[in-house]
Scaffold this motif. Structure first.
Motif, PDB file in Angstrom:
ATOM      1  N   THR A 121      -2.490   3.391   8.857  1.00  0.00           N
ATOM      2  CA  THR A 121      -1.595   3.346  10.009  1.00  0.00           C
ATOM      3  C   THR A 121      -0.220   3.911   9.673  1.00  0.00           C
ATOM      4  O   THR A 121       0.596   4.111  10.562  1.00  0.00           O
ATOM      5  CB  THR A 121      -1.438   1.897  10.486  1.00  0.00           C
ATOM      6  N   ASP A 122       0.014   4.154   8.371  1.00  0.00           N
ATOM      7  CA  ASP A 122       1.305   4.725   7.982  1.00  0.00           C
ATOM      8  C   ASP A 122       1.121   6.200   7.639  1.00  0.00           C
ATOM      9  O   ASP A 122       0.049   6.772   7.826  1.00  0.00           O
ATOM     10  CB  ASP A 122       1.900   3.971   6.790  1.00  0.00           C
ATOM     11  N   THR A 123       2.146   6.824   7.145  1.00  0.00           N
ATOM     12  CA  THR A 123       2.100   8.256   6.821  1.00  0.00           C
ATOM     13  C   THR A 123       2.042   8.492   5.314  1.00  0.00           C
ATOM     14  O   THR A 123       2.359   9.575   4.843  1.00  0.00           O
ATOM     15  CB  THR A 123       3.346   8.961   7.398  1.00  0.00           C
ATOM     16  N   SER A 124       1.647   7.455   4.551  1.00  0.00           N
ATOM     17  CA  SER A 124       1.570   7.628   3.097  1.00  0.00           C
ATOM     18  C   SER A 124       0.467   8.615   2.747  1.00  0.00           C
ATOM     19  O   SER A 124      -0.584   8.659   3.392  1.00  0.00           O
ATOM     20  CB  SER A 124       1.284   6.279   2.421  1.00  0.00           C
ATOM     21  N   ASN A 226      -3.386  12.078   3.874  1.00  0.00           N
ATOM     22  CA  ASN A 226      -3.842  10.719   4.141  1.00  0.00           C
ATOM     23  C   ASN A 226      -5.319  10.615   3.741  1.00  0.00           C
ATOM     24  O   ASN A 226      -5.944  11.617   3.364  1.00  0.00           O
ATOM     25  CB  ASN A 226      -3.662  10.379   5.617  1.00  0.00           C
TER      26      ASN A 226
END
Length: 236
Positions: A121-124, A226
């Motif tokens: 759900t993050d952009t890592s 991702n």
């Protein structure tokens, strides 16, 4: 005079016969008791051997029974614990295909078919190797896709402006392999048009192309993207 000689000879013969009979009779008398006494000893030895064998069999059976009982008790306790306790870290539903069984995925993982999927759900982002290692730390691996239904389910939860590593890589000379060692089926692949197109790009990502849709694209493994993790459902 002749009669005396004859008498002496007869007497001598009789004495010799009697001596022979006397000398043979003790031997015969000695052999008979020895022969009769050997039978009870042999029977006793056989009886003792049989009892030892039965005792060993009984001990072996007892050890096997105790070992089996301990394992059965442990399995039974685990089943009871699983049925009575559903960890809060899992999202579980009753599996209609198996009675009295919960089908679970870890919290924040999405279920589909027999698997659970972790959609970031993050952009890592990270390299392909680091992404696979992060999935492995969770008891999972990079996602393996074998059907259009699975591909559509996954892409329905992804962001179109991002790209995601999947668990497919080139072992050399276009020999593609899935991380879970399942066969690579060319008839069930979803490459973008004209992909793969570069021998130096050994890893695969899934991304969205405008007016085309989602598909696979080969990419350098060192690039950072991702990723999607996949694991089998947990049954309680």
């Amino acid at each position: 005079m002749a009669s005396e000689i004859t008498y002496a000879e007869v007497k001598f013969k009789n004495e010799s016969n009697s001596l022979r009979t006397y000398s043979e009779s003790p031997a015969a008398s000695r052999e008979k008791p020895i022969h009769h006494l050997s039978k009870p000893g042999t029977l006793m030895l056989l009886f003792i051997s049989l009892m030892i064998l039965l005792l060993l069999l009984a001990i072996t059976f007892l050890v096997a029974f105790i070992t089996y009982f301990q394992k059965y008790s442990q399995v039974l306790e685990e089943k009871i614990a699983k049925k009575n306790i559903i960890p809060s870290e899992l999202n579980c539903v009753k599996d209609v295909s198996m009675m009295e069984v919960w089908s679970c995925c870890p919290k924040d993982w999405k279920p589909f078919g027999s698997y659970c999927y972790l959609i970031p759900t993050d952009t890592s982002s990270a390299s392909w190797n680091m992404s696979e290692e992060k999935c492995s730390d969770k008891g999972a691996h990079l996602v393996v896709i074998h059907s259009k239904e699975e591909q559509d389910f996954i892409t329905g939860t992804l962001r179109r402006n991002a790209a995601y590593f999947i668990g497919l890589w080139d072992t050399g000379h276009g020999q593609w392999r899935w991380v879970d060692q399942t066969p690579y089926n060319e008839s069930a692949t979803f490459w973008h048009q004209n992909e793969p197109n570069n021998d130096d790009e050994k890893c695969v990502m899934i991304n969205y192309r405008y007016n085309i849709g989602w598909g696979w694209n080969d990419i350098r493994c060192s690039d950072k993207q991702n990723s999607i993790c996949q694991m089998k459902k947990i049954h309680l």
